[in-house]
Design an enzyme around this catalytic site. Structure first.
Site, PDB file in Angstrom:
ATOM      1  N   ASP A 105       0.812  -1.212   0.000  1.00  0.00           N
ATOM      2  CA  ASP A 105       0.000   0.000   0.000  1.00  0.00           C
ATOM      3  C   ASP A 105       0.844   1.260   0.000  1.00  0.00           C
ATOM      4  O   ASP A 105       0.413   2.303  -0.501  1.00  0.00           O
ATOM      5  CB  ASP A 105      -0.933   0.007   1.220  1.00  0.00           C
ATOM      6  CG  ASP A 105      -2.248  -0.701   0.925  1.00  0.00           C
ATOM      7  OD1 ASP A 105      -2.822  -0.459  -0.142  1.00  0.00           O
ATOM      8  OD2 ASP A 105      -2.680  -1.515   1.756  1.00  0.00           O
ATOM      9  N   ILE A 108       1.268   2.354  -3.556  1.00  0.00           N
ATOM     10  CA  ILE A 108       0.055   2.453  -4.365  1.00  0.00           C
ATOM     11  C   ILE A 108      -0.644   3.752  -4.032  1.00  0.00           C
ATOM     12  O   ILE A 108      -0.886   4.050  -2.860  1.00  0.00           O
ATOM     13  CB  ILE A 108      -0.900   1.264  -4.107  1.00  0.00           C
ATOM     14  CG1 ILE A 108      -0.223  -0.065  -4.425  1.00  0.00           C
ATOM     15  CG2 ILE A 108      -2.171   1.408  -4.938  1.00  0.00           C
ATOM     16  CD1 ILE A 108      -1.059  -1.281  -4.066  1.00  0.00           C
ATOM     17  N   GLU A 144      -6.869   1.021   1.377  1.00  0.00           N
ATOM     18  CA  GLU A 144      -6.373   2.335   1.765  1.00  0.00           C
ATOM     19  C   GLU A 144      -6.572   3.302   0.601  1.00  0.00           C
ATOM     20  O   GLU A 144      -5.806   3.294  -0.367  1.00  0.00           O
ATOM     21  CB  GLU A 144      -4.890   2.264   2.152  1.00  0.00           C
ATOM     22  CG  GLU A 144      -4.633   1.442   3.407  1.00  0.00           C
ATOM     23  CD  GLU A 144      -3.189   1.505   3.853  1.00  0.00           C
ATOM     24  OE1 GLU A 144      -2.451   2.386   3.332  1.00  0.00           O
ATOM     25  OE2 GLU A 144      -2.794   0.687   4.695  1.00  0.00           O
ATOM     26  N   ASP A 146      -6.360   6.805  -0.951  1.00  0.00           N
ATOM     27  CA  ASP A 146      -5.530   7.988  -0.709  1.00  0.00           C
ATOM     28  C   ASP A 146      -6.232   9.278  -1.109  1.00  0.00           C
ATOM     29  O   ASP A 146      -6.112  10.290  -0.426  1.00  0.00           O
ATOM     30  CB  ASP A 146      -4.208   7.843  -1.467  1.00  0.00           C
ATOM     31  CG  ASP A 146      -3.443   6.595  -1.061  1.00  0.00           C
ATOM     32  OD1 ASP A 146      -3.142   6.467   0.135  1.00  0.00           O
ATOM     33  OD2 ASP A 146      -3.173   5.749  -1.925  1.00  0.00           O
ATOM     34  N   HIS A 190     -15.428   7.868 -17.931  1.00  0.00           N
ATOM     35  CA  HIS A 190     -16.091   8.227 -19.184  1.00  0.00           C
ATOM     36  C   HIS A 190     -15.180   9.155 -19.967  1.00  0.00           C
ATOM     37  O   HIS A 190     -14.669  10.142 -19.430  1.00  0.00           O
ATOM     38  CB  HIS A 190     -17.430   8.923 -18.911  1.00  0.00           C
ATOM     39  CG  HIS A 190     -18.460   8.010 -18.326  1.00  0.00           C
ATOM     40  ND1 HIS A 190     -19.060   7.001 -19.056  1.00  0.00           N
ATOM     41  CD2 HIS A 190     -19.008   7.947 -17.084  1.00  0.00           C
ATOM     42  CE1 HIS A 190     -19.939   6.367 -18.287  1.00  0.00           C
ATOM     43  NE2 HIS A 190     -19.915   6.912 -17.085  1.00  0.00           N
ATOM     44  N   CYS A 232     -14.228   4.891 -23.252  1.00  0.00           N
ATOM     45  CA  CYS A 232     -14.608   5.007 -24.653  1.00  0.00           C
ATOM     46  C   CYS A 232     -13.526   5.779 -25.414  1.00  0.00           C
ATOM     47  O   CYS A 232     -13.011   6.780 -24.914  1.00  0.00           O
ATOM     48  CB  CYS A 232     -15.955   5.716 -24.784  1.00  0.00           C
ATOM     49  SG  CYS A 232     -17.330   4.834 -24.014  1.00  0.00           S
ATOM     50  N   SER A 258     -16.388   1.701 -25.127  1.00  0.00           N
ATOM     51  CA  SER A 258     -15.942   0.642 -24.226  1.00  0.00           C
ATOM     52  C   SER A 258     -17.160   0.194 -23.418  1.00  0.00           C
ATOM     53  O   SER A 258     -17.718   0.981 -22.650  1.00  0.00           O
ATOM     54  CB  SER A 258     -14.830   1.155 -23.312  1.00  0.00           C
ATOM     55  OG  SER A 258     -14.369   0.125 -22.470  1.00  0.00           O
ATOM     56  N   SER A 260     -19.852  -2.111 -20.977  1.00  0.00           N
ATOM     57  CA  SER A 260     -19.915  -2.670 -19.626  1.00  0.00           C
ATOM     58  C   SER A 260     -20.178  -4.168 -19.677  1.00  0.00           C
ATOM     59  O   SER A 260     -20.477  -4.740 -20.724  1.00  0.00           O
ATOM     60  CB  SER A 260     -21.000  -1.958 -18.815  1.00  0.00           C
ATOM     61  OG  SER A 260     -22.243  -2.051 -19.484  1.00  0.00           O
TER      62      SER A 260
END
Length: 418
Positions: A105, A108, A144, A146, A190, A232, A258, A260
């Site tokens: 973490d 990241i 976690e 951030d 999006h 997309c 793109s 779902s």
């Protein structure tokens, strides 16, 4: 001769390669043939050892050729609102995979524009699922986050990449990479031709993203960078990249959507996007010692499954994708170099003045400082409250006055008043 034959037969069971078959043949030959075969065995044993040494050397070269010493991941979900549940699930799924493969973490930076786990519409609070059977809770107990909610902005994202953050920014919100860092950047949300929306209120363009990566390269903030975007027309986001050592993947080409995946009737929304779903399905089969490479990653979601055309760009990347392991970006394998030299470690000598100072400090009794005058607060008498009429008292008085007025004079006398 019998003893030599027995030794050759026992040696045949312990050596690999061609030498084993030579030794087995030697056990059935005469004394002269056995001696000749024994000499041939020595030559072949040296040959097998040379091949094995070359294989080990090649593996070592493959192990160290990436040149990186640490891994970082920046995972960004840019969408708010309940109907964008799948974008949060996408990001948390990648977060779960990189943690499983060894990135801690502390390395990241997780940015979620909305908290679906605590959304009032969530039928199962404190959970985010990525599959219809609801067996895999990607939110978990040790997430976690951030940057959360309205902290996820274009400005904050660019500041994280370039390192231009205020001094008060905590360490957990910083990308503390260097020129030996391999960085994974995953984004979902999006988008359109050349932009990605943040929070439905602002956008980041492909030019801004390309310039941020160039700043990172100039400031020596990465060794190699893997950019993945699920949106997309995602391929438009890496068209303007011009910095070296960048490999980019997108879920769709320019002009394509793109789509779902995994609709759930209980939750009422889709749980994931198609590209990330098949990406995570591929990553579930990866372990820290896996030899899968980037060419395998390019094929995780063909057009027949994604219902779009995933794209990738490798012209800026200096290495061959076939030699780049998946764990070079999704994992955090510590590289160890074996040495035969003896290292002398010297004990750290502590200064006598510091030692005496530490003794004086440690000898003083420690106690908690009183933060509030608790005793005074408990024993003080309550202050008398000022009297105020009840909230409806004045309104009731006016209502009574109007009632008496209308009952006495009626509406017909109102003209004499006004």
């Amino acid at each position: 001769f019998t003893i030599l034959r027995r030794q050759l037969y026992s040696a045949a069971a312990m050596v690999p390669g061609v030498s084993r078959y030579v030794l087995k043949m030697a056990t059935s030959l005469s004394c002269f043939g056995c001696l000749v075969t024994f000499i041939l065995f020595g030559i072949l044993l040296l040959f097998d050892s040379a091949i094995a040494f070359r294989e080990v050397e090649a593996q070592g070269r493959q192990f160290f050729q990436s040149g990186h010493t640490n891994n970082w991941a920046v995972l960004v979900c840019t969408s708010r609102f309940w109907f964008n549940y799948r974008h949060v699930a996408n990001t948390l799924s990648v977060y779960r995979s990189v943690k499983r493969l060894g990135i801690p973490d502390s390395h990241i930076v997780l940015m979620l524009a909305d908290d679906m786990a605590c959304n009032p519409r969530n039928p199962k609070p404190a959970t985010v699922f990525s599959h219809k059977n609801m067996e895999l809770n990607v939110y978990g107990d040790d997430v976690e986050v951030d940057y959360r909610g309205y902290e996820v902005t274009v400005e904050n994202f660019l500041r994280v990449l370039t390192g231009r953050l205020p001094p008060s920014t905590p360490r957990s919100k910083r990308l503390l990479s260097d020129d030996r860092s391999n960085i994974l950047i995953y984004m979902t949300g999006h988008g359109g031709n050349g932009f990605l929306k943040f929070q439905d209120s602002e956008e980041i363009t492909n030019v801004e993203l390309a310039d941020a990566f160039e700043q990172m390269w100039q400031k020596r903030r990465y060794n190699e960078l893997l950019f993945i975007i699920d949106t997309c027309q995602g391929a438009s986001m890496y068209e303007r990249f011009y910095s070296p050592n960048i490999m980019a993947l997108a879920s769709s080409q320019v002009g394509e959507d793109s789509l779902s995946h995994q609709p759930d009737l209980g939750i009422g929304v889709h749980l994931m996007d198609r590209y990330t779903y098949y990406l995570l399905e591929f990553l579930e089969g990866i372990h820290p010692a896996s030899q899968a490479n980037m060419n395998d990653l390019f094929q995780v979601c063909p057009s027949s499954l994604c219902v779009s055309t995933p794209g990738h760009r490798i012209d800026l990347f200096q290495r061959n994708p076939g030699s780049v392991l998946i764990t070079d970006f999704f994992g955090s394998v510590r590289k160890v170099e074996i040495t035969t030299e003896t290292l002398k470690l010297h004990a750290v000598t502590e200064d006598k003045s510091l030692r005496s100072l530490n003794k004086e400090i440690s000898s003083e009794p420690l106690k908690y400082m009183e933060q509030l005058p608790v005793a005074e607060i408990i024993h003080q008498k309550p202050k008398p409250k000022d009297w105020h009429p009840p909230s409806g008292f004045i309104l009731g008085m006016w209502s009574l006055i109007l009632l008496v007025f209308f009952k006495t004079y009626g509406i017909k006398h109102m003209k004499h008043i006004f």
